[in-house]
Design a protein around this motif. Structure first.
Motif, PDB file in Angstrom:
ATOM      1  N   ILE A   1       0.839  -1.194   0.000  1.00  0.00           N
ATOM      2  CA  ILE A   1       0.000   0.000   0.000  1.00  0.00           C
ATOM      3  C   ILE A   1       0.870   1.239   0.000  1.00  0.00           C
ATOM      4  N   GLY A   2       0.538   2.189  -0.867  1.00  0.00           N
ATOM      5  CA  GLY A   2       1.286   3.434  -0.933  1.00  0.00           C
ATOM      6  C   GLY A   2       0.430   4.551  -1.496  1.00  0.00           C
ATOM      7  N   TRP A   3       0.966   5.769  -1.420  1.00  0.00           N
ATOM      8  CA  TRP A   3       0.250   6.945  -1.908  1.00  0.00           C
ATOM      9  C   TRP A   3       0.513   7.166  -3.392  1.00  0.00           C
ATOM     10  N   LEU A   4      -0.549   7.318  -4.136  1.00  0.00           N
ATOM     11  CA  LEU A   4      -0.468   7.738  -5.530  1.00  0.00           C
ATOM     12  C   LEU A   4      -0.701   9.232  -5.582  1.00  0.00           C
ATOM     13  N   ARG A   5       0.198   9.952  -6.242  1.00  0.00           N
ATOM     14  CA  ARG A   5       0.072  11.407  -6.367  1.00  0.00           C
ATOM     15  C   ARG A   5      -0.330  11.743  -7.795  1.00  0.00           C
ATOM     16  N   LEU A   6      -1.457  12.419  -7.944  1.00  0.00           N
ATOM     17  CA  LEU A   6      -1.913  12.792  -9.275  1.00  0.00           C
ATOM     18  C   LEU A   6      -1.421  14.168  -9.662  1.00  0.00           C
ATOM     19  N   ASN A   7      -1.062  14.284 -10.922  1.00  0.00           N
ATOM     20  CA  ASN A   7      -0.811  15.591 -11.520  1.00  0.00           C
ATOM     21  C   ASN A   7      -2.142  16.068 -12.067  1.00  0.00           C
ATOM     22  N   GLU A   8      -2.749  17.078 -11.431  1.00  0.00           N
ATOM     23  CA  GLU A   8      -4.107  17.458 -11.794  1.00  0.00           C
ATOM     24  C   GLU A   8      -4.227  17.966 -13.227  1.00  0.00           C
ATOM     25  N   GLN A   9      -3.139  18.392 -13.834  1.00  0.00           N
ATOM     26  CA  GLN A   9      -3.196  18.863 -15.208  1.00  0.00           C
ATOM     27  C   GLN A   9      -3.219  17.711 -16.210  1.00  0.00           C
ATOM     28  N   GLU A  10      -2.743  16.524 -15.798  1.00  0.00           N
ATOM     29  CA  GLU A  10      -2.600  15.417 -16.744  1.00  0.00           C
ATOM     30  C   GLU A  10      -3.377  14.166 -16.359  1.00  0.00           C
ATOM     31  N   ASP A  11      -3.550  13.926 -15.068  1.00  0.00           N
ATOM     32  CA  ASP A  11      -4.010  12.620 -14.615  1.00  0.00           C
ATOM     33  C   ASP A  11      -5.458  12.564 -14.154  1.00  0.00           C
ATOM     34  N   ASN A  12      -6.179  13.662 -14.211  1.00  0.00           N
ATOM     35  CA  ASN A  12      -7.528  13.652 -13.622  1.00  0.00           C
ATOM     36  C   ASN A  12      -8.632  13.352 -14.634  1.00  0.00           C
ATOM     37  N   TYR A  13      -8.285  12.914 -15.816  1.00  0.00           N
ATOM     38  CA  TYR A  13      -9.304  12.548 -16.800  1.00  0.00           C
ATOM     39  C   TYR A  13      -9.067  11.138 -17.329  1.00  0.00           C
ATOM     40  N   GLY A  14      -8.789  10.211 -16.416  1.00  0.00           N
ATOM     41  CA  GLY A  14      -8.652   8.813 -16.789  1.00  0.00           C
ATOM     42  C   GLY A  14      -7.284   8.424 -17.295  1.00  0.00           C
ATOM     43  N   ALA A  15      -6.240   9.153 -16.934  1.00  0.00           N
ATOM     44  CA  ALA A  15      -4.895   8.836 -17.412  1.00  0.00           C
ATOM     45  C   ALA A  15      -4.235   7.723 -16.610  1.00  0.00           C
ATOM     46  N   ILE A  16      -4.660   7.531 -15.356  1.00  0.00           N
ATOM     47  CA  ILE A  16      -4.076   6.507 -14.500  1.00  0.00           C
ATOM     48  C   ILE A  16      -4.890   5.215 -14.564  1.00  0.00           C
ATOM     49  N   LEU A  17      -6.184   5.355 -14.407  1.00  0.00           N
ATOM     50  CA  LEU A  17      -7.132   4.240 -14.370  1.00  0.00           C
ATOM     51  C   LEU A  17      -8.378   4.732 -15.064  1.00  0.00           C
ATOM     52  N   LYS A  18      -8.911   3.971 -16.015  1.00  0.00           N
ATOM     53  CA  LYS A  18     -10.060   4.464 -16.752  1.00  0.00           C
ATOM     54  C   LYS A  18     -11.271   4.695 -15.855  1.00  0.00           C
ATOM     55  N   GLU A  19     -11.322   3.971 -14.729  1.00  0.00           N
ATOM     56  CA  GLU A  19     -12.433   4.129 -13.797  1.00  0.00           C
ATOM     57  C   GLU A  19     -12.304   5.366 -12.914  1.00  0.00           C
ATOM     58  N   LEU A  20     -11.118   5.970 -12.871  1.00  0.00           N
ATOM     59  CA  LEU A  20     -10.844   7.138 -12.035  1.00  0.00           C
ATOM     60  C   LEU A  20     -10.681   8.360 -12.925  1.00  0.00           C
ATOM     61  N   TYR A  21     -11.691   9.236 -12.919  1.00  0.00           N
ATOM     62  CA  TYR A  21     -11.631  10.418 -13.774  1.00  0.00           C
ATOM     63  C   TYR A  21     -12.552  11.494 -13.213  1.00  0.00           C
ATOM     64  N   TYR A  22     -12.297  12.717 -13.587  1.00  0.00           N
ATOM     65  CA  TYR A  22     -13.122  13.832 -13.137  1.00  0.00           C
ATOM     66  C   TYR A  22     -14.362  13.927 -14.004  1.00  0.00           C
ATOM     67  N   ALA A  23     -15.528  13.754 -13.399  1.00  0.00           N
ATOM     68  CA  ALA A  23     -16.804  13.845 -14.115  1.00  0.00           C
ATOM     69  C   ALA A  23     -17.387  15.233 -13.887  1.00  0.00           C
ATOM     70  N   GLY A  24     -17.260  16.103 -14.863  1.00  0.00           N
ATOM     71  CA  GLY A  24     -17.753  17.464 -14.717  1.00  0.00           C
ATOM     72  C   GLY A  24     -16.939  18.423 -15.564  1.00  0.00           C
ATOM     73  N   ASP A  25     -17.244  19.704 -15.400  1.00  0.00           N
ATOM     74  CA  ASP A  25     -16.553  20.745 -16.164  1.00  0.00           C
ATOM     75  C   ASP A  25     -15.401  21.341 -15.369  1.00  0.00           C
TER      76      ASP A  25
END
Length: 246
Positions: free
Chosen positions: A222-246
């Motif tokens: 178990i460890g911490w995953l750090r997202l780059n909000e400019q690149e990783d918040n629209y399904g770049a890491i896991l297709k199930e994990l993405y920002y739904a909205g504007d």
């Protein structure tokens, strides 16, 4: 009818029953559908909530279906009026599908002022004025939250972590760290590696874009995953994990 035919029909009935049932998190509340397009629900205590579910019009302020002009961006629906023994006046619960498929609720006081906004698909309110919400709307996953109505204020009861519970294969190489900050690495995982995202740091920033997630590897680290909000918040890491909205 043969025994095999009976068993076959019985299994079909059981399967259909299981498919149609929804989990009753709060069995003492009455749950109703508000918007079938987005699978939006509202659940309430009949003793303290008057269910209305009618369009909201801009009329005189003493009208039951009054809404302040330009308070909401699209069509609105007055879902219910709520009042318990701790409130002097009733509160109004209003639903809107939003400007671009981002449904949610607002709560207003007697004068029409908004005292709470909730981006969600499910809205539960009990007789004590406690609100629970859930839904993958304007966030990274199906976030469950809890709020408390106190007079003309609605306060969130902040959790130490938010539960995520998503499983899938990585879409690129990722690194898991011991802490949210620092350089100590727990694991470096390749693309197409099976992971489970367990929890998210409950400290949110603008637009509810989470940056830190506790991840379990297929091996069990178990460890911490750090997202780059400019690149990783629209399904770049896991297709199930993405920002739904504007």
């Amino acid at each position: 009818m043969t025994t095999k035919q009976f068993i076959f029909i019985f299994l079909i009935i059981i399967s259909l029953t299981s498919f149609c049932q929804t989990k009753a998190y709060f069995p003492n509340l009455t749950k109703v559908s508000i918007d079938t397009n987005y699978n939006v629900y509202f659940a309430y205590d009949k003793k303290f909530t008057r269910f209305i579910n009618k369009p909201c019009y801009t009329l005189e302020k003493d009208d039951t279906l009054f809404c302040e002009k330009d308070s909401f961006p699209t069509e609105w629906t007055i879902v219910a009026k709520f009042k318990n023994q701790y409130l002097k006046d009733s509160l109004t619960i209003i639903y809107s599908e939003g400007l671009s498929a981002d449904p949610g609720y607002v709560v207003t006081n007697k004068t029409g002022d908004i005292i709470g906004r909730f981006s969600c698909l499910e809205f539960y309110i009990n007789g004590f004025g406690i609100i629970y919400t859930s839904g993958h709307v304007n966030n990274m996953y199906d976030r469950r939250r809890k709020f408390q109505i106190k007079s003309d204020t609605i306060l969130e009861i902040v959790q130490p972590f938010n539960y995520v519970g998503l499983k899938g294969k990585t879409l690129k190489e990722i690194t898991l760290y011991k802490e949210k900050v620092g350089n100590e690495i727990i694991a470096q995982l390749p693309k197409d590696y099976e992971i489970e995202i367990l929890l998210a740091d409950a400290t949110l920033e603008d637009f509810d874009i989470d940056k830190y997630f506790l991840v379990k590897t297929d091996f069990g680290l178990i460890g911490w995953l750090r997202l780059n909000e400019q690149e990783d918040n629209y399904g770049a890491i896991l297709k199930e994990l993405y920002y739904a909205g504007d």
